[in-house]
Design a protein around this motif. Structure first.
Motif, PDB file in Angstrom:
ATOM      1  N   ALA A  58     -52.826  38.412 -37.014  1.00 53.36           N
ATOM      2  CA  ALA A  58     -53.335  37.192 -36.402  1.00 53.36           C
ATOM      3  C   ALA A  58     -54.553  37.454 -35.520  1.00 53.36           C
ATOM      4  CB  ALA A  58     -52.234  36.525 -35.587  1.00 53.36           C
ATOM      5  N   TRP A  59     -55.089  38.662 -35.539  1.00 54.67           N
ATOM      6  CA  TRP A  59     -56.182  39.035 -34.647  1.00 54.67           C
ATOM      7  C   TRP A  59     -55.786  38.762 -33.201  1.00 54.67           C
ATOM      8  CZ3 TRP A  59     -59.603  42.010 -36.936  1.00 54.67           C
ATOM      9  CH2 TRP A  59     -59.889  41.816 -38.296  1.00 54.67           C
ATOM     10  N   ASP A  60     -54.547  39.025 -32.918  1.00 55.47           N
ATOM     11  CA  ASP A  60     -54.012  38.922 -31.571  1.00 55.47           C
ATOM     12  C   ASP A  60     -54.591  40.090 -30.751  1.00 55.47           C
ATOM     13  OD1 ASP A  60     -51.677  40.290 -29.923  1.00 55.47           O
ATOM     14  OD2 ASP A  60     -51.289  38.147 -29.930  1.00 55.47           O
ATOM     15  N   PRO A  61     -54.845  39.906 -29.445  1.00 54.27           N
ATOM     16  CA  PRO A  61     -55.462  40.991 -28.672  1.00 54.27           C
ATOM     17  C   PRO A  61     -54.740  42.331 -28.794  1.00 54.27           C
ATOM     18  CG  PRO A  61     -55.387  39.010 -27.355  1.00 54.27           C
ATOM     19  CD  PRO A  61     -54.696  38.680 -28.645  1.00 54.27           C
ATOM     20  N   ARG A  75     -63.227  28.288 -20.262  1.00 57.62           N
ATOM     21  CA  ARG A  75     -62.161  28.961 -21.005  1.00 57.62           C
ATOM     22  C   ARG A  75     -62.371  28.703 -22.490  1.00 57.62           C
ATOM     23  NH1 ARG A  75     -57.861  30.964 -18.647  1.00 57.62           N
ATOM     24  NH2 ARG A  75     -56.544  30.540 -20.426  1.00 57.62           N
ATOM     25  N   ILE A  76     -62.624  29.766 -23.218  1.00 55.87           N
ATOM     26  CA  ILE A  76     -62.794  29.606 -24.663  1.00 55.87           C
ATOM     27  C   ILE A  76     -61.868  30.577 -25.386  1.00 55.87           C
ATOM     28  CG2 ILE A  76     -65.224  28.965 -24.438  1.00 55.87           C
ATOM     29  CD1 ILE A  76     -65.597  31.879 -25.853  1.00 55.87           C
ATOM     30  N   SER A  77     -61.715  30.364 -26.682  1.00 57.23           N
ATOM     31  CA  SER A  77     -60.918  31.286 -27.494  1.00 57.23           C
ATOM     32  C   SER A  77     -61.775  31.842 -28.613  1.00 57.23           C
ATOM     33  CB  SER A  77     -59.723  30.556 -28.120  1.00 57.23           C
ATOM     34  OG  SER A  77     -58.809  30.197 -27.138  1.00 57.23           O
ATOM     35  N   VAL A  78     -61.508  33.079 -28.961  1.00 59.01           N
ATOM     36  CA  VAL A  78     -62.138  33.657 -30.142  1.00 59.01           C
ATOM     37  C   VAL A  78     -60.996  34.096 -31.048  1.00 59.01           C
ATOM     38  CG1 VAL A  78     -63.623  35.468 -31.027  1.00 59.01           C
ATOM     39  CG2 VAL A  78     -64.142  34.422 -28.830  1.00 59.01           C
ATOM     40  N   GLY A  79     -60.856  33.425 -32.154  1.00 59.68           N
ATOM     41  CA  GLY A  79     -59.673  33.695 -32.981  1.00 59.68           C
ATOM     42  C   GLY A  79     -60.017  33.997 -34.426  1.00 59.68           C
ATOM     43  N   ASN A  80     -59.019  33.812 -35.292  1.00 59.86           N
ATOM     44  CA  ASN A  80     -59.166  34.266 -36.681  1.00 59.86           C
ATOM     45  C   ASN A  80     -60.393  33.744 -37.431  1.00 59.86           C
ATOM     46  OD1 ASN A  80     -57.837  31.886 -36.497  1.00 59.86           O
ATOM     47  ND2 ASN A  80     -56.156  32.420 -37.854  1.00 59.86           N
ATOM     48  N   PRO A  81     -60.866  32.498 -37.200  1.00 65.07           N
ATOM     49  CA  PRO A  81     -62.063  32.100 -37.974  1.00 65.07           C
ATOM     50  C   PRO A  81     -63.248  33.023 -37.689  1.00 65.07           C
ATOM     51  CG  PRO A  81     -61.101  30.204 -36.881  1.00 65.07           C
ATOM     52  CD  PRO A  81     -60.404  31.409 -36.338  1.00 65.07           C
ATOM     53  N   TYR A  82     -63.378  33.414 -36.416  1.00 59.30           N
ATOM     54  CA  TYR A  82     -64.468  34.321 -36.045  1.00 59.30           C
ATOM     55  C   TYR A  82     -64.290  35.685 -36.707  1.00 59.30           C
ATOM     56  CZ  TYR A  82     -67.210  37.534 -33.182  1.00 59.30           C
ATOM     57  OH  TYR A  82     -68.067  38.514 -32.765  1.00 59.30           O
ATOM     58  N   PHE A  83     -63.113  36.265 -36.529  1.00 57.63           N
ATOM     59  CA  PHE A  83     -62.901  37.620 -37.055  1.00 57.63           C
ATOM     60  C   PHE A  83     -63.004  37.643 -38.578  1.00 57.63           C
ATOM     61  CE2 PHE A  83     -60.703  37.895 -32.914  1.00 57.63           C
ATOM     62  CZ  PHE A  83     -61.386  38.975 -32.395  1.00 57.63           C
ATOM     63  N   ASP A  84     -62.441  36.603 -39.224  1.00 57.78           N
ATOM     64  CA  ASP A  84     -62.508  36.569 -40.686  1.00 57.78           C
ATOM     65  C   ASP A  84     -63.960  36.535 -41.145  1.00 57.78           C
ATOM     66  OD1 ASP A  84     -59.805  36.633 -40.815  1.00 57.78           O
ATOM     67  OD2 ASP A  84     -59.527  34.494 -41.209  1.00 57.78           O
ATOM     68  N   ARG A  85     -64.749  35.649 -40.521  1.00 55.27           N
ATOM     69  CA  ARG A  85     -66.118  35.480 -40.971  1.00 55.27           C
ATOM     70  C   ARG A  85     -66.952  36.738 -40.706  1.00 55.27           C
ATOM     71  NH1 ARG A  85     -68.421  30.079 -38.680  1.00 55.27           N
ATOM     72  NH2 ARG A  85     -66.300  29.439 -39.233  1.00 55.27           N
ATOM     73  N   MET A  86     -66.766  37.345 -39.532  1.00 57.07           N
ATOM     74  CA  MET A  86     -67.619  38.471 -39.180  1.00 57.07           C
ATOM     75  C   MET A  86     -67.215  39.759 -39.894  1.00 57.07           C
ATOM     76  SD  MET A  86     -69.731  37.021 -37.287  1.00 57.07           S
ATOM     77  CE  MET A  86     -70.728  38.015 -36.219  1.00 57.07           C
ATOM     78  N   THR A  87     -65.921  39.927 -40.170  1.00 54.32           N
ATOM     79  CA  THR A  87     -65.508  41.208 -40.739  1.00 54.32           C
ATOM     80  C   THR A  87     -65.542  41.200 -42.267  1.00 54.32           C
ATOM     81  OG1 THR A  87     -63.183  40.571 -40.647  1.00 54.32           O
ATOM     82  CG2 THR A  87     -64.039  41.803 -38.786  1.00 54.32           C
ATOM     83  N   MET A  88     -65.612  40.004 -42.869  1.00 54.93           N
ATOM     84  CA  MET A  88     -65.583  39.962 -44.332  1.00 54.93           C
ATOM     85  C   MET A  88     -66.743  40.743 -44.961  1.00 54.93           C
ATOM     86  SD  MET A  88     -64.837  36.733 -46.789  1.00 54.93           S
ATOM     87  CE  MET A  88     -66.403  35.935 -46.601  1.00 54.93           C
ATOM     88  N   PRO A  89     -67.998  40.497 -44.523  1.00 52.21           N
ATOM     89  CA  PRO A  89     -69.079  41.280 -45.151  1.00 52.21           C
ATOM     90  C   PRO A  89     -68.920  42.789 -44.938  1.00 52.21           C
ATOM     91  CG  PRO A  89     -69.937  39.885 -43.373  1.00 52.21           C
ATOM     92  CD  PRO A  89     -68.513  39.513 -43.572  1.00 52.21           C
ATOM     93  N   ILE A  90     -68.403  43.167 -43.754  1.00 56.52           N
ATOM     94  CA  ILE A  90     -68.188  44.597 -43.499  1.00 56.52           C
ATOM     95  C   ILE A  90     -67.139  45.138 -44.464  1.00 56.52           C
ATOM     96  CG2 ILE A  90     -67.509  46.300 -41.775  1.00 56.52           C
ATOM     97  CD1 ILE A  90     -68.453  44.393 -39.625  1.00 56.52           C
ATOM     98  N   GLY A  91     -66.078  44.357 -44.652  1.00 57.07           N
ATOM     99  CA  GLY A  91     -65.012  44.784 -45.557  1.00 57.07           C
ATOM    100  C   GLY A  91     -65.516  44.971 -46.981  1.00 57.07           C
ATOM    101  N   PHE A  92     -66.326  44.029 -47.442  1.00 56.77           N
ATOM    102  CA  PHE A  92     -66.876  44.139 -48.797  1.00 56.77           C
ATOM    103  C   PHE A  92     -67.730  45.402 -48.928  1.00 56.77           C
ATOM    104  CE2 PHE A  92     -66.526  39.319 -49.466  1.00 56.77           C
ATOM    105  CZ  PHE A  92     -65.397  39.471 -50.238  1.00 56.77           C
ATOM    106  N   THR A  93     -68.585  45.624 -47.934  1.00 60.16           N
ATOM    107  CA  THR A  93     -69.468  46.790 -48.020  1.00 60.16           C
ATOM    108  C   THR A  93     -68.660  48.085 -47.991  1.00 60.16           C
ATOM    109  OG1 THR A  93     -70.880  45.429 -46.626  1.00 60.16           O
ATOM    110  CG2 THR A  93     -71.692  47.614 -47.194  1.00 60.16           C
TER     111      THR A  93
END
Lengths: 660, 154
Positions: free
Chosen positions: A244-247, A386-404
């Motif tokens: 869940a991209w939990d801290p 107060r903001i949250s950074v959750g799965n939409p952020y991590f999914d989007r940012m790490t996907m290109p890294i994962g592919f590469t």
């Protein structure tokens, strides 16, 4: 003497041993007396025995429900079953620090045994000094802010609430934390050797070779610990999720990322003598990140399902983290001249070029995860939002890294060192490329759609094909020896990674979930499966009451999700029930039991159904990675002994100023 | 044309057609429930520690799930639902960081980091290329001699 006092004394003795150890090694270094640090091994064994005795003492208290110890009073219960009684130790802060310390002293003892022949070497003095300092930090945490043996005066008939109900609902909880800690703490050993190499100035390849297996084993435990944690959350939380991209998940993932970068880039240093500063930085960051991760998650600064209650360990951990970073950076700056690498890379299209790219990607990955994890804190500090950074952020940012990374995993293993020609690559990669293309066609044929998962399957097939090609060639050449050794074991780890990547892509892209209100006997159809509400059942246990519904799947075996009520903890938790096959998983959980206007249960049930493909392959992939790691530490093909890679050891009677 | 080239062209053609087909063909239509689930995974439960609305079994989370389903049923957009939930429960229920103000840094910094790393690699490889082969120094030769002498003794 009360049992809390006994425990406190044992911990204090451990702390005293570690502080004495620091003193003895420092005096030995200052007075150039190797026998001093050589004999400090007695203190190592004292620390180990004290940590072991305090663990046993705490477990004894937990099993006997000795409520005169505050930790037992707060987290133990006469109603908890035996297995989870033992596991209660790591269900809360003080106990986990105790476990951490025990694992740490175990590693230190193992270092003393393993390197006994080098014990007069000043390098070992610095290694021991570093380890003593880390041990002292953890022992002092237990003497001060995180004292596991505070005493408690239980009123007559007192019984504790037991550990968090979520933590006593699945057997995996008994394994996930200790294995994770074996990984986390294991990185202390390469860190200590890195510090030793920097202080003695022997920054060549010697320290790397000495700690190579230690690093790989720690990495393997960390991998297994993370996968078991994902499995645990999947089986118990019942909403079909496993990451869940939990801290806290991020905190365990960060050292894994830098550690993975390290075990790849050491090969460049061993082979070509390059990337020295880089490798030292990676080892140091990996260790520092385990401390920072513990700070993030244990100091109550971030909200997480894993977080324990707020406590005073936060400032101590932060101070320790700062100390590690400052000392390490200072040492690297001081040794800057000697760290300049003698070699250079001939071409980016080479094995070492691929490792470099791997490192950039893993570092970027770690950067994204770290940034996303601490960013809410930064924003709150800057403008109080107060903001949250959750799965939409991590999914989007790490996907290109994962592919590469998947692409690199396909190409890198077949690249020769120094320089590759297109012809060689074309020959070696053609069959992996066809496996990748075949995987894409197969996925389309079975109905998979969407560019991202299809690309993941294709790259997965490509990378898996390349890894299998290496294993096949090696076993053809060397028989069973083609399966062991770092390179071959590493390729098996790659196969495990590919399995996880494919399962991750498939389960994320094709997960389907819905809730249904069912009357008894009613059947619904969802995602190609039929679900029938057969019966409702009440069960009583010493520590909880359960309400379970029987749901028949596809007219076959019934699965029994439910809700458990823990009166002591005052909590309701869901009980998930999962049907796994090699193709898809069905996770059932109870959303609620509806009541009528008068507040009486109607006997209906609202169930949540999650259907997702290929989940089992996540766990199989994790197992393959663990097996691959084991194979990688078995000595492989014997190489010819080479010339010394590090400067010769100076004689021990030389003054210490000349040594450092 | 060599056989290898043909094999490569074949692999690329097969992969590309599968990829394009999967990217263009939409497959089974997405149901409202699928949309609601995907959305609820990106909304944090206001009272739970670090769990999304999809994960949590808390009453608030369940109510938000019901509201999301209702809004979708009414034909509201994802953006509308998000902003409704933000105004009801605070900005931090939205797991997707916004692109404005300080918060936009979380999106920008990784790109800067990536670009910097790439530029660094290019510079390093250029320098390596320019430097050409290193000449062995006197000290290097002496070192090699010393090692050889030791090995000859063994």
């Amino acid at each position: 003497m009360s049992s809390a006092a006994v425990g406190a004394v044992v911990v204090a003795l451990g702390a005293a041993a570690s502080l004495t150890g620091i003193g003895v090694v420092v005096l030995g270094l200052l007075g150039r007396r190797p026998q001093w640090w050589r004999e400090s091994r007695a203190l190592v064994w004292t620390m180990f025995v004290m940590a072991a005795v305090s663990i046993v003492w705490m477990e004894r208290a937990l099993i006997n429900r000795d409520f005169t110890i505050e930790f037992v009073a707060q987290h133990g219960s006469s109603q908890t079953s035996a297995v989870f009684n033992v596991a209660t130790l790591w269900s809360a802060l003080e106990g986990s620090i105790l476990l951490w310390t025990f694992v740490l002293t175990g590693y230190v003892a193992a270092v003393v045994v393993k390197f006994r022949e080098k014990r007069d070497d000043p390098m070992m003095a610095w290694v021991l000094l570093t380890l003593f300092v880390v041990c002292a930090f953890f022992f002092l945490l237990m003497v001060g802010p995180s004292n596991p043996f505070r005493s408690f005066d239980p009123p007559p008939g007192y019984d504790g609430p037991g550990p968090n109900p979520l933590l006593q609902s699945h057997i995996l909880m008994a394994f996930h934390p200790p294995i994770l800690y074996l990984g986390y703490v294991g990185f202390t050993v390469p860190f200590a050797f890195a510090i030793g190499a920097l202080t003695t100035g022997r920054v060549g390849e010697g320290w790397l070779l000495a700690t190579r297996r230690w690093t790989v084993m720690a990495w393997g435990f960390l991998t297994l610990g993370i996968v078991l944690g994902a499995w645990w959350s999947y089986e118990t939380l019942g909403w079909g999720g496993y990451w869940a991209w939990d801290p806290v998940e991020n905190a365990s993932f960060l050292p894994w990322l830098t550690g993975t970068a390290f075990i790849h880039s050491v090969m460049v240093q061993e082979r070509r003598g390059m990337l020295r500063v880089w490798n030292l930085s990676l080892v140091i960051s990996t260790f520092a990140l385990t401390i920072l991760g513990t700070f993030i998650t244990r100091a109550g600064v971030l909200e997480s399902v894993h977080a324990f209650s707020e406590s005073a360990v936060g400032p101590a951990l932060l101070a320790f983290f700062t100390l590690i970073v400052v000392v390490s950076l200072g040492l690297i700056a001081w040794r800057g001249d000697q760290l300049r690498s003698p070699g250079r890379m001939d071409s980016p299209i080479s094995r070492e070029g691929a490792f470099l790219a791997n490192n950039v990607l893993f570092t970027a990955f770690a950067f994204v995860v770290l940034l996303g994890t601490v960013f809410p804190l930064i924003v709150e500090a800057i403008n109080d939002d107060r903001i949250s950074v959750g799965n939409p952020y991590f999914d989007r940012m790490t996907m290109p890294i994962g592919f590469t990374l998947l692409f690199l995993m396909a190409v890198a293993p077949v690249l020769p060192w120094r320089k590759a020609s297109p012809g060689v690559l074309g020959d070696r990669l053609i069959w992996p490329a066809w496996i990748g293309a075949g995987a894409m066609v197969l996925s389309v044929v079975v109905g998979a759609r969407g560019w991202a998962p299809t690309l993941a399957f294709g790259l997965g097939g490509f990378a898996g094909g390349a890894a299998l090609r290496q294993v096949v060639l090696a076993t053809r050449r060397q028989g069973w020896r083609g399966l062991v050794g770092r390179t071959n074991g590493g390729m098996i780890v790659h196969v495990g990674v590919v399995l996880i990547a494919v399962a991750f892509a498939a389960s994320n892209a094709y997960v389907r979930q819905d809730t249904f209100l069912l009357e008894q006997g009613q059947t619904v159809t969802f995602a190609g499966h039929e679900f029938t509400y057969e019966s409702l059942d009440f069960r009583s246990f010493p520590n909880r009451d359960e309400q379970r519904v029987s749901i028949g799947i596809d007219g076959g075996q019934a699965y029994e999700p439910g809700i458990a009520n823990y009166p002591f903890a005052g909590r309701n938790i869901g009980i998930a029930s999962v049907r796994s096959t090699l193709f898809d998983d069905i996770a059932l959980s109870v959303d609620s039991f509806p009541v009528d206007d008068a507040g009486v249960a109607t006997g209906d049930v609202v169930i949540r159904v999650t259907v997702q493909p290929l989940i089992v392959w996540l766990w199989i992939g994790g197992l393959v990675m663990a097996v691959g790691t084991l194979l990688a530490v078995v000595p492989g093909k014997r190489r010819n002994p080479t010339s010394p890679v590090s400067a010769p050891l100076p004689p021990i009677d030389q003054p210490v100023e000349e040594l450092v | 044309m060599t056989r290898r080239l043909l094999l490569w062209l074949g692999a690329v053609a097969v992969a590309l057609s599968a990829f394009l087909f999967a990217a263009v063909d939409e497959g089974a239509p997405r149901t409202d429930a699928d949309r609601a689930y995907a959305l609820s995974k990106t909304i944090g439960c206001p009272v739970c520690d670090g769990q999304s609305v999809a994960e949590s079994n808390a009453t608030v989370a369940r109510n938000i799930r019901i509201s999301i389903a209702k809004w979708i049923d009414e034909g509201q957009s994802d953006d509308f639902i998000r902003s409704e939930l933000r105004s009801n429960f605070g900005d931090d229920v939205d797991y997707t960081p916004s692109g404005d103000g300080v918060t936009s840094l979380v999106w920008i910094l990784p790109v800067v980091f990536g670009a910097g790393a790439l530029a660094g690699l290019v510079i390093v490889f250029r320098r390596w290329k320019r430097e050409g082969d290193l000449e062995a120094s006197e000290a290097d030769r002496a070192l090699v001699e010393a090692v050889r002498a030791v090995e000859a003794d063994d």
